[in-house]
Write a protein that holds these residues in place. Structure first.
Motif, PDB file in Angstrom:
ATOM      1  N   LEU A 158      -6.234   6.458   2.211  1.00 11.80           N
ATOM      2  CA  LEU A 158      -7.340   6.014   1.348  1.00 11.80           C
ATOM      3  C   LEU A 158      -7.118   4.567   0.899  1.00 11.80           C
ATOM      4  O   LEU A 158      -8.046   3.772   0.832  1.00 11.80           O
ATOM      5  CB  LEU A 158      -7.462   6.936   0.131  1.00 11.80           C
ATOM      6  N   ARG A 159      -5.869   4.250   0.619  1.00  5.67           N
ATOM      7  CA  ARG A 159      -5.586   2.884   0.165  1.00  5.67           C
ATOM      8  C   ARG A 159      -5.641   1.888   1.321  1.00  5.67           C
ATOM      9  O   ARG A 159      -6.055   0.746   1.128  1.00  5.67           O
ATOM     10  CB  ARG A 159      -4.232   2.838  -0.538  1.00  5.67           C
ATOM     11  N   LEU A 160      -5.221   2.294   2.497  1.00  2.96           N
ATOM     12  CA  LEU A 160      -5.357   1.407   3.659  1.00  2.96           C
ATOM     13  C   LEU A 160      -6.832   1.110   3.904  1.00  2.96           C
ATOM     14  O   LEU A 160      -7.215  -0.019   4.218  1.00  2.96           O
ATOM     15  CB  LEU A 160      -4.765   2.050   4.915  1.00  2.96           C
ATOM     16  N   GLU A 161      -7.656   2.123   3.735  1.00  2.60           N
ATOM     17  CA  GLU A 161      -9.109   1.948   3.872  1.00  2.60           C
ATOM     18  C   GLU A 161      -9.631   0.975   2.823  1.00  2.60           C
ATOM     19  O   GLU A 161     -10.336   0.021   3.137  1.00  2.60           O
ATOM     20  CB  GLU A 161      -9.793   3.304   3.636  1.00  2.60           C
TER      21      GLU A 161
ATOM     22  N   VAL B 244       0.821  -1.205   0.000  1.00  8.88           N
ATOM     23  CA  VAL B 244       0.000   0.000   0.000  1.00  8.88           C
ATOM     24  C   VAL B 244       0.859   1.261   0.000  1.00  8.88           C
ATOM     25  O   VAL B 244       0.624   2.207  -0.747  1.00  8.88           O
ATOM     26  CB  VAL B 244      -0.936  -0.014   1.234  1.00  8.88           C
ATOM     27  N   ARG B 245       1.887   1.240   0.832  1.00  8.77           N
ATOM     28  CA  ARG B 245       2.725   2.437   0.956  1.00  8.77           C
ATOM     29  C   ARG B 245       3.446   2.758  -0.348  1.00  8.77           C
ATOM     30  O   ARG B 245       3.458   3.898  -0.807  1.00  8.77           O
ATOM     31  CB  ARG B 245       3.752   2.221   2.067  1.00  8.77           C
ATOM     32  N   LEU B 246       4.035   1.732  -0.959  1.00  5.57           N
ATOM     33  CA  LEU B 246       4.783   1.996  -2.186  1.00  5.57           C
ATOM     34  C   LEU B 246       3.842   2.355  -3.325  1.00  5.57           C
ATOM     35  O   LEU B 246       4.148   3.216  -4.138  1.00  5.57           O
ATOM     36  CB  LEU B 246       5.669   0.792  -2.528  1.00  5.57           C
ATOM     37  N   ALA B 247       2.665   1.734  -3.369  1.00  6.08           N
ATOM     38  CA  ALA B 247       1.680   2.104  -4.391  1.00  6.08           C
ATOM     39  C   ALA B 247       1.266   3.560  -4.209  1.00  6.08           C
ATOM     40  O   ALA B 247       1.147   4.315  -5.183  1.00  6.08           O
ATOM     41  CB  ALA B 247       0.461   1.179  -4.325  1.00  6.08           C
TER      42      ALA B 247
ATOM     43  N   LYS C  21       6.525   5.937   7.871  1.00 11.25           N
ATOM     44  CA  LYS C  21       6.788   5.978   6.430  1.00 11.25           C
ATOM     45  C   LYS C  21       5.492   6.172   5.640  1.00 11.25           C
ATOM     46  O   LYS C  21       5.471   6.832   4.616  1.00 11.25           O
ATOM     47  CB  LYS C  21       7.481   4.696   5.975  1.00 11.25           C
ATOM     48  N   LEU C  22       4.414   5.565   6.117  1.00 10.20           N
ATOM     49  CA  LEU C  22       3.126   5.705   5.431  1.00 10.20           C
ATOM     50  C   LEU C  22       2.629   7.151   5.464  1.00 10.20           C
ATOM     51  O   LEU C  22       2.083   7.650   4.484  1.00 10.20           O
ATOM     52  CB  LEU C  22       2.064   4.825   6.103  1.00 10.20           C
ATOM     53  N   PHE C  23       2.819   7.792   6.633  1.00  7.89           N
ATOM     54  CA  PHE C  23       2.122   9.061   6.845  1.00  7.89           C
ATOM     55  C   PHE C  23       3.017  10.291   6.933  1.00  7.89           C
ATOM     56  O   PHE C  23       2.518  11.397   6.979  1.00  7.89           O
ATOM     57  CB  PHE C  23       1.263   8.976   8.116  1.00  7.89           C
ATOM     58  N   LEU C  24       4.321  10.092   6.990  1.00  4.05           N
ATOM     59  CA  LEU C  24       5.176  11.284   7.094  1.00  4.05           C
ATOM     60  C   LEU C  24       6.150  11.392   5.922  1.00  4.05           C
ATOM     61  O   LEU C  24       7.191  12.023   6.031  1.00  4.05           O
ATOM     62  CB  LEU C  24       5.932  11.306   8.435  1.00  4.05           C
TER      63      LEU C  24
END
Ligand code: ATP
Ligand code: MG
Length: 446
Positions: free
Chosen positions: A245-248, A194-197, A233-236
């Motif tokens: 949005l993608r985690l959701e 998700v993070r890299l996408a 890393k996901l949020f900062l």
């Protein structure tokens, strides 16, 4: 190597010559190039690998440059004076150039999680032996095909063993091997997908995306400290809103932040979710402008829905406001720690940001100067402004405190003398019913 169900793919080399890809030496750090050349001149194979090759291929700017080689860690150390070996089971060489560290890894066999934190399994038994391997072994133990590309310093070609080059062209995150197997080996790969996408604006390929909602619960078994790092890393990193949005979408959010997810689902007006998204957008903007971002503020934001819901529940049970606020803050923090190891140096200021929210409606001169000099005032005020953006309710407080900051001397004499409408908690009812906004009485918070 697209044998759909094989959990261990068969590597098959494709060489992309220098004029057919976008990786150029001018975009590679000079330190990394020095290490690559020194290795090659000493007779070793030397490649730039992982995120850096991926980012360069799609036109991005890598933040670090990792190398892979067939030299052993000891051989690497003998080549560089500025080198230290790290790690116990799998040793990596760090070649240090001032503030820049070039990580050099010997080709590695065996699938591993790449994190170094799963040396032993739950039972205490060794997960796998540490074995060096061939470049093919090294490629297939990586997570996504686009992360398994090798830029060869000897001829400036890109070596692709798993179809990653094509996936990069098509902007696809695809796990190497059988997705379910790879997620079970290391559930954090779900977050990495998700993070890299989100970061690269890629899609997650269908077979790689399919297991996500089904296996999301495995994240609860991941090390909480690692999940904290992954959250940063996901949020900062400048793509927080897209990550959220993608985690959701892939049903991971409800595992990472269960109480906040429930609170947002129960909040019919959607104001809580709107506020979180708005806050994440602001975070992305700050990152883009090179302004500092704080984990305390981030978690205050992500857990605000949970806090509001806990508060509503306790107050509905008749608990006094001040007590209910403290209890809610503690409860939400303790529950969240079961999944994500938020260090105290962040959880304490996070709680302060929440608890200060009700103090913006208190305007006796002494309280005003005390709040203005509170170390968390600015963060708490920004937080209030964010709440206002999502559900306008605090305009008067905001105007007052904006003025108070500009003219600390004048602040006390400019008291509007009313706190009507100030400091109200987000509308939320534990059973999801929209709640009438009550005028909150002054309380003695602080
Ligand atoms: P970023 O841009 O966030 O640095 P990255 O892909 O470089 O992304 P790192 O954590 O720096 O991520 O990992 C470097 C490389 O190590 C990855 O590109 C991948 O090849 C491999 N790797 C990292 N984590 C894993 C994992 N959990 N499982 C398998 N391989 C991994
Ligand atoms: Mg990296």
């Amino acid at each position: 190597m697209r044998s759909e169900n094989a959990s261990i793919p068969v590597p098959e080399l494709r060489v992309i010559p220098r004029d057919a890809h976008a990786v150029s030496r001018k975009d590679i750090s000079s330190s990394a190039l020095r290490v690559l050349y020194r290795l090659r001149d000493s007779g070793f194979a030397a490649y730039l690998v992982g995120g850096a090759v991926r980012d360069l291929i799609v036109g991005g700017h890598p933040k670090d440059f990792d190398l892979a080689t067939d030299a052993t860690p000891d051989q690497v150390r003998q080549l560089f004076r500025n080198c230290r070996l790290i790690g116990r089971r799998f040793r990596l060489a760090h070649v240090v150039f001032g503030r820049e560290i070039i990580e050099v890894a010997t080709f590695r066999a065996n699938v591993d999680d790449g994190s170094g934190d799963r040396e032993v399994h739950d039972g205490g038994r060794l997960l796998r032996d540490n074995v060096y391997g061939s470049i093919e072994d090294d490629a297939i133990r990586r997570d996504f095909t686009v992360n398994a590309l090798y830029y060869a310093i000897e001829d400036f070609s890109v070596r692709d063993y798993v179809g990653g080059f094509e996936d990069a062209q098509n902007r696809l995150m695809r796990l190497i091997g059988d997705p379910e197997t790879r997620y079970r080996e290391d559930p954090v790969r779900m977050l990495r997908a998700v993070r890299l996408a989100a970061k690269l604006d890629f899609e997650i390929e269908a077979a790689t995306a399919e297991p996500l909602p089904r296996l999301a619960g495995l994240l609860r078994e991941a090390a909480p400290a690692r999940l904290f790092e992954e959250c940063l890393k996901l949020f900062l990193s400048g793509h927080a809103q897209e990550s959220f949005l993608r985690l959701e979408r892939h049903r991971l959010l409800e595992v990472l932040f269960p109480e906040s997810a429930q609170a947002m689902a129960a909040n019919r007006s959607g104001a809580l979710r709107t506020m979180v998204l708005e806050g994440l957008r602001g975070t992305d903007e700050r990152v883009a402008n090179d302004e500092p971002v704080s984990p305390a503020f981030l978690f205050a934001l992500l857990l605000w829905p949970a806090y509001c819901r806990a508060l509503a529940t306790l107050q509905a049970q008749g608990m006094h406001a001040v007590e209910a606020q403290r209890r809610s803050a503690d409860r939400v923090t303790v529950h969240q720690l079961q999944t994500i190891a938020l260090p105290r140096r962040f959880s304490l200021p996070m709680q302060e940001i929440w608890l200060l929210q009700t103090r913006f409606s208190l305007r006796q001169p002494k309280r005003v100067s005390r709040l203005l000099s509170h170390p968390r005032f600015r963060a708490a005020f920004d937080f209030l402004s964010l709440r206002e953006a999502a559900s306008p309710d605090h305009a008067e407080d905001i105007a007052f405190w904006r003025e108070a900051q500009l003219q600390p001397g004048a602040a006390t004499s400019a008291l509007p003398g009313s706190d009507a409408g100030g400091g109200e908690d987000e509308e939320l009812d534990p059973d999801g019913a929209p709640r009438r906004r009550r005028r909150r009485r002054r309380n003695r918070a602080g």
